[in-house]
Design a protein around this motif. Structure first.
Motif, mmCIF file in Angstrom:
data_model
loop_
_atom_site.group_PDB
_atom_site.id
_atom_site.type_symbol
_atom_site.label_atom_id
_atom_site.label_comp_id
_atom_site.label_asym_id
_atom_site.label_seq_id
_atom_site.Cartn_x
_atom_site.Cartn_y
_atom_site.Cartn_z
ATOM 1 N N UNK A 121 0.832 -1.204 0.000
ATOM 2 C CA UNK A 121 0.000 0.000 0.000
ATOM 3 C C UNK A 121 0.865 1.252 0.000
ATOM 4 N N UNK A 122 1.923 1.253 0.810
ATOM 5 C CA UNK A 122 2.801 2.419 0.885
ATOM 6 C C UNK A 122 3.502 2.666 -0.442
ATOM 7 N N UNK A 123 3.994 1.583 -1.069
ATOM 8 C CA UNK A 123 4.733 1.736 -2.324
ATOM 9 C C UNK A 123 3.858 2.336 -3.423
ATOM 10 N N UNK A 124 2.600 1.910 -3.457
ATOM 11 C CA UNK A 124 1.718 2.344 -4.545
ATOM 12 C C UNK A 124 0.733 3.431 -4.109
ATOM 13 N N UNK A 125 0.918 3.954 -2.916
ATOM 14 C CA UNK A 125 -0.018 4.968 -2.429
ATOM 15 C C UNK A 125 0.082 6.239 -3.271
ATOM 16 N N UNK A 126 -1.032 6.917 -3.483
ATOM 17 C CA UNK A 126 -1.017 8.164 -4.262
ATOM 18 C C UNK A 126 -0.349 9.295 -3.495
ATOM 19 N N UNK A 127 0.160 10.266 -4.206
ATOM 20 C CA UNK A 127 0.758 11.436 -3.584
ATOM 21 C C UNK A 127 -0.361 12.377 -3.119
ATOM 22 N N UNK A 128 -0.323 12.692 -1.826
ATOM 23 C CA UNK A 128 -1.360 13.537 -1.252
ATOM 24 C C UNK A 128 -1.011 15.008 -1.423
ATOM 25 N N UNK A 129 -2.014 15.804 -1.791
ATOM 26 C CA UNK A 129 -1.817 17.252 -1.855
ATOM 27 C C UNK A 129 -1.903 17.802 -0.438
ATOM 28 N N UNK A 130 -0.825 18.432 0.020
ATOM 29 C CA UNK A 130 -0.795 18.967 1.375
ATOM 30 C C UNK A 130 -1.407 20.366 1.387
ATOM 31 N N UNK A 131 -2.501 20.559 2.120
ATOM 32 C CA UNK A 131 -3.148 21.878 2.184
ATOM 33 C C UNK A 131 -2.204 22.926 2.759
ATOM 34 N N UNK A 132 -2.385 24.157 2.327
ATOM 35 C CA UNK A 132 -1.497 25.241 2.754
ATOM 36 C C UNK A 132 -2.087 26.089 3.862
ATOM 37 N N UNK A 133 -3.322 25.798 4.292
ATOM 38 C CA UNK A 133 -3.945 26.562 5.370
ATOM 39 C C UNK A 133 -5.095 25.759 5.964
ATOM 40 N N UNK A 134 -5.529 26.178 7.153
ATOM 41 C CA UNK A 134 -6.664 25.538 7.800
ATOM 42 C C UNK A 134 -7.936 25.779 6.997
ATOM 43 N N UNK A 135 -8.040 26.942 6.388
ATOM 44 C CA UNK A 135 -9.227 27.255 5.593
ATOM 45 C C UNK A 135 -9.354 26.314 4.400
ATOM 46 N N UNK A 136 -8.236 25.944 3.814
ATOM 47 C CA UNK A 136 -8.267 25.000 2.692
ATOM 48 C C UNK A 136 -8.753 23.635 3.154
ATOM 49 N N UNK A 137 -8.313 23.205 4.345
ATOM 50 C CA UNK A 137 -8.791 21.927 4.882
ATOM 51 C C UNK A 137 -10.279 22.014 5.197
ATOM 52 N N UNK A 138 -10.718 23.164 5.708
ATOM 53 C CA UNK A 138 -12.138 23.331 6.019
ATOM 54 C C UNK A 138 -12.989 23.215 4.751
ATOM 55 N N UNK A 139 -12.496 23.766 3.658
ATOM 56 C CA UNK A 139 -13.203 23.650 2.373
ATOM 57 C C UNK A 139 -13.305 22.190 1.953
ATOM 58 N N UNK A 140 -12.223 21.432 2.141
ATOM 59 C CA UNK A 140 -12.243 20.013 1.792
ATOM 60 C C UNK A 140 -13.164 19.223 2.724
#
Length: 331
Positions: A121-140
């Motif tokens: 799972x780790x080897x083939x796991x997708x690259x996660x987009x790291x949010x740049x702010x709390x507001x961006x995470x709140x939108x997600x």
């Protein structure tokens, strides 16, 4: 040459697994001691709060969780979460020597399967987009797909607590660990938000003023307290060598699912990567089934057979005892 953020997350995740794996054993020993002197945690008792060994396990787990918390800041959840498989090996080995909970040969195969599946799972796991702010995470977090997941999680947890726990909580390990794992998947999202908020604040971009930061903090606290409560009950009721891998499998699966829904991790992957990840999940789940089967196959004393310990060095059966009693009566 500096260490990459993913490498930092990897090191912290490995250290976290070591501490958490050891904490299972310390807490289990503390729960057993507390249960011998009062009401067991498995039936709702809280005498373990007075047991120093349980607190030692608690401190060890807190250290591990802090390391895990920081790891999520540096690396994506799809990398950090599966590395919890290492805690399975640590807790199983320590349980074998410290708790005398023997892990059968097929149980070892089950643990290895869990680890192998996690590596895939780790080897083939997708690259996660790291949010740049709390507001961006709140939108997600407020997008319809994740809201449906969160509401479904809350509904299932309430059903497990109110309906299933009173009826089969003491006999079905999935009840307690289901509650822990479902709440854990929400915890990871909240911890990711809090970690990013702290990191950005330390870099000079204040995130403390946003109410969303405090909302994520409140959710994380509630989820962690719930997890600890029901994890204690699971450890007090079931074999520690079984609790660790089953909890790991369920928590990892639900966390990756939650991350995929929230961050749309699979939206750019090819078919071969997705198939490889599914194979990894199947391998991990197969390991869990093997562990269950091993536990069910443990030998039990047949009904109607009586055995006891005699003279400190031998076991005698009912037949020999009857012969001895009859001979002495005739004399």
């Amino acid at each position: 040459m500096g260490v990459s953020e993913n490498s930092r997350g990897l090191i912290l995740a490995v250290a976290s697994s070591a501490f958490i794996g050891a904490s299972f054993i310390l807490k289990k020993k503390g729960l057993k001691r507390a249960g011998a002197n009062g009401t067991r945690a498995g039936v709702g008792g809280y005498t373990y709060l007075l047991e120093p060994l349980w607190w030692a396990g608690m401190v060890t787990m807190i250290v591990g969780e802090i390391a895990n918390f920081v790891a999520y800041v540096y690396a994506p959840a799809v990398l950090v979460t599966p590395l919890g498989a290492l805690s399975i090996i640590i807790s199983a080995v320590l349980a074998h020597f410290m708790l005398k909970e023997r892990l059968q040969k097929m149980g070892v195969v089950g643990c290895v399967s869990c680890v192998v599946g996690s590596v895939v799972i780790v080897i083939h796991a997708p690259q996660e987009h790291t949010p740049s702010s709390v507001l961006e995470i709140w939108t997600l977090a407020t997008q319809p797909a994740f809201l449906i997941y969160a509401l479904a999680t809350l509904s299932i947890v309430l059903a497990l607590i109110l309906h299933f726990e009173p009826r089969c909580g003491q006999t079905n390990i999935l009840v307690y660990l289901g509650i822990c794992s479902l709440m854990g998947s929400i915890t990871v999202v909240s911890i990711k938000a809090i970690g990013i908020a702290i990191k950005l604040t330390l870099e000079g971009i204040n995130q403390i003023a946003y109410p969303q930061t405090w909302f994520f903090l409140s959710v994380a606290v509630i989820c962690v307290i719930t997890q600890l409560n029901y994890l204690n009950r699971a450890l007090d009721t079931f074999n520690a060598a079984l609790v660790s891998p089953v909890y790991y499998v369920m928590f990892t699966t639900l966390t990756i699912v939650a991350s995929a829904i929230m961050f749309k991790d699979w939206s750019g992957q090819d078919v071969s990567s997705i198939v490889s990840e599914l194979c990894g999940f199947i391998t991990v789940l197969s390991g869990t089934i093997i562990l269950h089967a091993t536990r069910e196959q443990e030998p039990a004393t047949p009904i109607g057979t009586v055995t006891w310990y005699v003279s400190g060095d031998s076991l005698k059966g009912i037949e020999e005892h009857l012969i001895t009693v009859q001979s002495s009566d005739e004399q």
